[in-house]
Design an enzyme around this catalytic site. Structure first.
Site, short mmCIF file in Angstrom:
data_model
loop_
_atom_site.label_atom_id
_atom_site.label_comp_id
_atom_site.label_asym_id
_atom_site.label_seq_id
_atom_site.Cartn_x
_atom_site.Cartn_y
_atom_site.Cartn_z
CB ILE A 1 -1.03 0.12 1.28
CG1 ILE A 1 -0.29 -0.24 2.39
CG2 ILE A 1 -2.07 -0.88 0.94
CD1 ILE A 1 -1.11 0.04 3.73
CG ASP A 2 0.02 4.19 -2.80
OD1 ASP A 2 0.75 3.22 -3.26
OD2 ASP A 2 -1.19 4.54 -3.22
#
Length: 301
Positions: free
Chosen positions: A136-137
């Site tokens: 995930i970012d």
């Protein structure tokens, strides 16, 4: 040190990756697919897909490059571990933490923290992301599953590839909706006019996001997103594409937005089959405080 193998198909049948896995038992199906994608596996001197059906007389050359040495330092960084067993770790990643080292982020990543926590992490071909099967970012918070051994890595990646997991996200997005739910089916690839961005492009990879509207406020909405696929920046790109960019998103959203530490996007629910037992495991974590406080302010407007 790399290794090379030459195989000639006689009476074997089936997919290319499956046949190679049966003949070269030291290689996992995941590793074989990586070698196919990087053109380290050729059939009759040509690149073929993993799904290619082998034929009698096919000459298969398999080149297995040596894994790059791991030059990532362990760092004593606190981890919010939601679950751990002999195969997997489920961690609640805070907003602002990068998942693995890169040129711009050599340390203080989730991988640095994991290496301090345990020596049992599945190796990765690149070396710099042991245990990592999905990301995930940096400014997205929430749940990630980590593989502790090669068997677990292959199982978790296969579940991702075959859409067997459950991944639910919460997001605050710009604007209000006329519908209560929707499906975005739009291919994602590199933005040809801005290499730092992804975009919906005609020749992109298939990407499907389901969304449900949970609450609506003045100028903003709280939505739940469920991923069928896991493309880079998928939710951020898809929501911007339909005119509802994620609030606080510096890459795909407007400058006039909610104040925070980046996009208001949280990986709330994660479910998967335990790699050894097959038992279904499902976890849920609350949104970060800044996310919750922002929701309170929107409700009170």
């Amino acid at each position: 040190m790399s290794n090379s193998y030459e195989l000639v198909i006689q009476d074997e049948k089936g997919r290319l990756d499956k046949v190679i896995a049966e003949k070269l038992s030291d290689l996992s199906r995941t590793r074989i697919r990586e070698l196919i994608d990087s053109q380290n596996i050729l059939v009759n001197d040509k690149k073929e897909k993993a799904s290619y059906k082998v034929q009698a007389g096919d000459k298969i050359v398999v080149n297995v490059p040596a894994l790059e040495p791991l030059n990532v330092e362990a760092e004593d960084i606190p981890l919010d571990i939601v679950y751990e067993d002999q195969d997997v770790i489920v961690v609640n990643k805070p907003q602002g933490m990068v998942v693995h080292p890169s040129a711009g982020h050599p340390n203080y990543t989730l991988v640095n923290a994991l290496l301090y926590h345990t020596k049992d992490l599945a190796a990765s071909p690149e070396g710099f992301r042991p245990g990592i099967v999905h990301r995930i970012d940096k400014d997205t918070s929430g749940l990630l599953m980590i593989a502790k051994n090669p068997k677990a890595r292959e199982s978790l990646e296969d579940q991702l590839a075959h859409k067997l997991n459950k991944r639910l996200y919460l997001a605050i997005v710009h604007g209000n909706f006329g519908e209560s739910a929707g499906k975005i089916d739009a291919p994602i690839g590199r933005n040809p006019s801005n290499r730092k961005q992804m975009a919906v492009v005609e020749n992109g990879k298939s990407a499907v996001t389901h969304f449900k509207v949970l609450e609506q406020f003045k100028g903003y909405s709280l939505i739940q997103c469920q991923l069928e696929t896991g493309r880079t920046h998928q939710i951020r790109v898809h929501m911007a594409y339909i005119g509802h960019p994620v609030a606080g998103d510096p890459l795909y959203g407007p400058r006039k937005t909610l104040k925070g530490n980046g996009q208001f996007l949280h990986a709330k629910v994660l479910g998967f089959n335990q790699p050894t037992s097959g038992e279904w495991l499902e976890f849920s974590v609350d949104v970060p405080e800044i996310f919750e406080q922002t929701l309170i302010r929107l409700r009170n407007k």
